[in-house]
Design a protein around this motif. Sequence first.
Motif, PDB file in Angstrom:
ATOM      1  N   PRO A 218       0.813  -1.216   0.000  1.00 13.86           N
ATOM      2  CA  PRO A 218       0.000   0.000   0.000  1.00 13.86           C
ATOM      3  C   PRO A 218       0.850   1.271   0.000  1.00 13.86           C
ATOM      4  CG  PRO A 218       0.016  -0.975   2.195  1.00 13.86           C
ATOM      5  CD  PRO A 218       0.750  -1.927   1.302  1.00 13.86           C
ATOM      6  N   TYR A 219       0.260   2.331  -0.550  1.00 15.93           N
ATOM      7  CA  TYR A 219       0.843   3.669  -0.454  1.00 15.93           C
ATOM      8  C   TYR A 219      -0.323   4.633  -0.338  1.00 15.93           C
ATOM      9  CZ  TYR A 219       3.610   7.842  -1.456  1.00 15.93           C
ATOM     10  OH  TYR A 219       4.225   9.080  -1.384  1.00 15.93           O
ATOM     11  N   GLY A 220      -0.516   5.186   0.843  1.00 14.08           N
ATOM     12  CA  GLY A 220      -1.695   6.001   1.072  1.00 14.08           C
ATOM     13  C   GLY A 220      -2.945   5.154   0.869  1.00 14.08           C
ATOM     14  N   ARG A 221      -3.883   5.667   0.077  1.00 11.38           N
ATOM     15  CA  ARG A 221      -5.091   4.904  -0.239  1.00 11.38           C
ATOM     16  C   ARG A 221      -4.929   4.065  -1.499  1.00 11.38           C
ATOM     17  NH1 ARG A 221      -9.335   7.494  -1.660  1.00 11.38           N
ATOM     18  NH2 ARG A 221      -8.538   9.615  -1.933  1.00 11.38           N
ATOM     19  N   GLY A 222      -3.745   4.140  -2.128  1.00 10.78           N
ATOM     20  CA  GLY A 222      -3.484   3.382  -3.344  1.00 10.78           C
ATOM     21  C   GLY A 222      -2.604   2.176  -3.099  1.00 10.78           C
ATOM     22  N   ARG A 223      -2.150   1.560  -4.187  1.00 14.40           N
ATOM     23  CA  ARG A 223      -1.328   0.358  -4.080  1.00 14.40           C
ATOM     24  C   ARG A 223      -0.241   0.390  -5.147  1.00 14.40           C
ATOM     25  NH1 ARG A 223      -4.623  -5.032  -3.394  1.00 14.40           N
ATOM     26  NH2 ARG A 223      -3.237  -5.377  -1.615  1.00 14.40           N
ATOM     27  N   VAL A 224       0.867  -0.282  -4.827  1.00 12.45           N
ATOM     28  CA  VAL A 224       2.044  -0.316  -5.690  1.00 12.45           C
ATOM     29  C   VAL A 224       2.443  -1.771  -5.906  1.00 12.45           C
ATOM     30  CG1 VAL A 224       4.481   0.335  -5.890  1.00 12.45           C
ATOM     31  CG2 VAL A 224       2.836   1.922  -4.838  1.00 12.45           C
ATOM     32  N   ALA A 225       2.633  -2.178  -7.156  1.00  8.29           N
ATOM     33  CA  ALA A 225       3.126  -3.512  -7.480  1.00  8.29           C
ATOM     34  C   ALA A 225       4.476  -3.390  -8.163  1.00  8.29           C
ATOM     35  CB  ALA A 225       2.150  -4.255  -8.391  1.00  8.29           C
ATOM     36  N   VAL A 226       5.408  -4.263  -7.795  1.00  4.82           N
ATOM     37  CA  VAL A 226       6.740  -4.253  -8.386  1.00  4.82           C
ATOM     38  C   VAL A 226       7.163  -5.685  -8.696  1.00  4.82           C
ATOM     39  CG1 VAL A 226       7.584  -2.078  -7.418  1.00  4.82           C
ATOM     40  CG2 VAL A 226       7.704  -4.166  -6.037  1.00  4.82           C
ATOM     41  N   SER A 227       7.941  -5.832  -9.768  1.00  6.95           N
ATOM     42  CA  SER A 227       8.480  -7.141 -10.134  1.00  6.95           C
ATOM     43  C   SER A 227       9.885  -6.975 -10.680  1.00  6.95           C
ATOM     44  CB  SER A 227       7.587  -7.815 -11.180  1.00  6.95           C
ATOM     45  OG  SER A 227       8.123  -9.068 -11.564  1.00  6.95           O
ATOM     46  N   GLU A 255      -0.812 -11.491 -14.915  1.00 10.89           N
ATOM     47  CA  GLU A 255      -2.227 -11.274 -14.635  1.00 10.89           C
ATOM     48  C   GLU A 255      -2.525 -11.444 -13.145  1.00 10.89           C
ATOM     49  OE1 GLU A 255      -5.090 -12.350 -18.109  1.00 10.89           O
ATOM     50  OE2 GLU A 255      -3.612 -13.966 -17.957  1.00 10.89           O
ATOM     51  N   ASP A 256      -1.860 -12.404 -12.505  1.00 10.87           N
ATOM     52  CA  ASP A 256      -2.016 -12.569 -11.061  1.00 10.87           C
ATOM     53  C   ASP A 256      -1.539 -11.326 -10.327  1.00 10.87           C
ATOM     54  OD1 ASP A 256      -2.327 -13.639  -8.485  1.00 10.87           O
ATOM     55  OD2 ASP A 256      -0.433 -14.740  -8.570  1.00 10.87           O
ATOM     56  N   LEU A 257      -0.404 -10.787 -10.759  1.00 11.74           N
ATOM     57  CA  LEU A 257       0.121  -9.568 -10.149  1.00 11.74           C
ATOM     58  C   LEU A 257      -0.861  -8.416 -10.323  1.00 11.74           C
ATOM     59  CD1 LEU A 257       2.617  -8.201  -8.784  1.00 11.74           C
ATOM     60  CD2 LEU A 257       3.468  -7.728 -11.092  1.00 11.74           C
ATOM     61  N   LEU A 258      -1.439  -8.283 -11.513  1.00 15.85           N
ATOM     62  CA  LEU A 258      -2.392  -7.208 -11.771  1.00 15.85           C
ATOM     63  C   LEU A 258      -3.677  -7.385 -10.962  1.00 15.85           C
ATOM     64  CD1 LEU A 258      -1.945  -6.774 -15.616  1.00 15.85           C
ATOM     65  CD2 LEU A 258      -1.496  -5.032 -13.877  1.00 15.85           C
ATOM     66  N   ARG A 259      -4.171  -8.616 -10.865  1.00 13.52           N
ATOM     67  CA  ARG A 259      -5.375  -8.845 -10.067  1.00 13.52           C
ATOM     68  C   ARG A 259      -5.146  -8.447  -8.611  1.00 13.52           C
ATOM     69  NH1 ARG A 259      -5.877 -13.559 -13.255  1.00 13.52           N
ATOM     70  NH2 ARG A 259      -4.724 -14.761 -11.702  1.00 13.52           N
ATOM     71  N   THR A 260      -3.977  -8.803  -8.113  1.00  8.76           N
ATOM     72  CA  THR A 260      -3.655  -8.474  -6.721  1.00  8.76           C
ATOM     73  C   THR A 260      -3.541  -6.966  -6.540  1.00  8.76           C
ATOM     74  OG1 THR A 260      -2.446 -10.569  -6.554  1.00  8.76           O
ATOM     75  CG2 THR A 260      -2.057  -8.944  -4.824  1.00  8.76           C
ATOM     76  N   MET A 262      -4.962  -4.567  -8.350  1.00 10.92           N
ATOM     77  CA  MET A 262      -6.205  -3.839  -8.585  1.00 10.92           C
ATOM     78  C   MET A 262      -7.308  -4.210  -7.605  1.00 10.92           C
ATOM     79  SD  MET A 262      -5.066  -2.008 -10.995  1.00 10.92           S
ATOM     80  CE  MET A 262      -6.566  -1.074 -11.278  1.00 10.92           C
ATOM     81  N   ALA A 263      -7.100  -5.272  -6.824  1.00 11.82           N
ATOM     82  CA  ALA A 263      -8.145  -5.736  -5.909  1.00 11.82           C
ATOM     83  C   ALA A 263      -8.417  -4.714  -4.815  1.00 11.82           C
ATOM     84  CB  ALA A 263      -7.735  -7.064  -5.282  1.00 11.82           C
ATOM     85  N   ALA A 267     -11.525  -6.337   0.632  1.00 10.73           N
ATOM     86  CA  ALA A 267     -12.328  -7.508   0.278  1.00 10.73           C
ATOM     87  C   ALA A 267     -11.635  -8.782   0.755  1.00 10.73           C
ATOM     88  CB  ALA A 267     -12.530  -7.557  -1.236  1.00 10.73           C
ATOM     89  N   PRO A 268     -12.388  -9.880   0.963  1.00 10.34           N
ATOM     90  CA  PRO A 268     -11.776 -11.152   1.352  1.00 10.34           C
ATOM     91  C   PRO A 268     -10.764 -11.600   0.319  1.00 10.34           C
ATOM     92  CG  PRO A 268     -14.158 -11.241   1.611  1.00 10.34           C
ATOM     93  CD  PRO A 268     -13.857  -9.954   0.896  1.00 10.34           C
ATOM     94  N   ALA A 269      -9.605 -12.073   0.776  1.00 11.12           N
ATOM     95  CA  ALA A 269      -8.529 -12.475  -0.128  1.00 11.12           C
ATOM     96  C   ALA A 269      -8.820 -13.830  -0.739  1.00 11.12           C
ATOM     97  CB  ALA A 269      -7.205 -12.520   0.629  1.00 11.12           C
ATOM     98  N   SER A 270      -8.379 -13.994  -1.987  1.00 12.13           N
ATOM     99  CA  SER A 270      -8.408 -15.291  -2.634  1.00 12.13           C
ATOM    100  C   SER A 270      -7.020 -15.608  -3.137  1.00 12.13           C
ATOM    101  CB  SER A 270      -9.398 -15.300  -3.816  1.00 12.13           C
ATOM    102  OG  SER A 270      -9.023 -14.342  -4.783  1.00 12.13           O
ATOM    103  N   THR A 271      -6.693 -16.865  -3.287  1.00 14.65           N
ATOM    104  CA  THR A 271      -5.343 -17.269  -3.686  1.00 14.65           C
ATOM    105  C   THR A 271      -5.383 -17.890  -5.079  1.00 14.65           C
ATOM    106  OG1 THR A 271      -4.768 -17.693  -1.398  1.00 14.65           O
ATOM    107  CG2 THR A 271      -3.337 -18.644  -3.084  1.00 14.65           C
ATOM    108  N   PRO A 272      -4.937 -17.138  -6.125  1.00 13.63           N
ATOM    109  CA  PRO A 272      -4.885 -17.707  -7.456  1.00 13.63           C
ATOM    110  C   PRO A 272      -3.875 -18.852  -7.521  1.00 13.63           C
ATOM    111  CG  PRO A 272      -4.689 -15.310  -7.505  1.00 13.63           C
ATOM    112  CD  PRO A 272      -4.532 -15.746  -6.079  1.00 13.63           C
TER     113      PRO A 272
END
Length: 278
Positions: A218-227, A255-260, A262-263, A267-272
């Motif tokens: 998380p960053y503030g109210r947003g989210r950051v993904a890195v690879s 796609e898994d990274l993007l789903r995580t 943008m989620a 919400a309840p977590a799910s494990t792809p």
Amino acid sequence: MAGVRVGRVPGLVAAVVLVLAAGCGGTPPQSGDVPPPGRDDGQPLALVYRGPAACEGCPEAAEGLLERAGFAVRFVGPGEQVRFGPAALTGVALYVQPGGTNGQEVATAWSLLARDPGFSPDLVRTYVRGGGRFLGLCMGGYLAGDPGFDLLPGDSGQYIRSPDATVTDERDRLVDVLWRGRPQRMYFQDGPYFDLDGPGTDVLARYPNGRTAAAVTPYGRGRVAVSGPHPEAPAEWYRDYELPDQSQAGLALGEDLLRTLMADPTAPASTPTPTPAR
């Protein structure tokens, strides 16, 4: 970090001349005062950087992953129809910083990005802090830290220089990772690891030495993904360097990274279950 060299060039010297984004002809706007165009079909809009801080082919590879995941894509940069400025991120669901040129230091990439007229790191920080999403791939992952956008609860480092790294040179190759605990092989070229220490951080992948290879935080109210590796790598990248083609498995991980990313974090977590590497 000074001295770090990252990115890739698919057998070519990085292009100096930039291609204009598809759309209306004429001279691109000189500021970001015009919001990027949307789509009538309701697709979320991803804005991908394309300019001298990205390698030739890297923005387009990110575009392929994003379109596969259901995004409409526009490019932003010095030669694009969409330019950085106060309104550049209006209506944007995701901002993407793609991979960088092979041999380009992180500090150099950041300096090139910062020279873009209208660009300010605060534009992206404010956007993410207010609820936006950021995706950093390889060089984009380095630039999520410092020097860069400083969006991480920690920083990045050069995996090939880390203790017990399984890849120790800058050549394009495959790297083994554990993605959600499952073994995968991914396209890699001197990408980062991430040393993150903050609440809500979701580590999706680790290198064999235990360093984080991909994460969402998380960053503030947003989210950051890195690879650090390249989940977006198309089949031709593998062919260019005579590597076993892992492009379809990599795109599934992307796609898994993007789903995580943008989620809704409430919400309840799910494990792809990503497809195992072959």
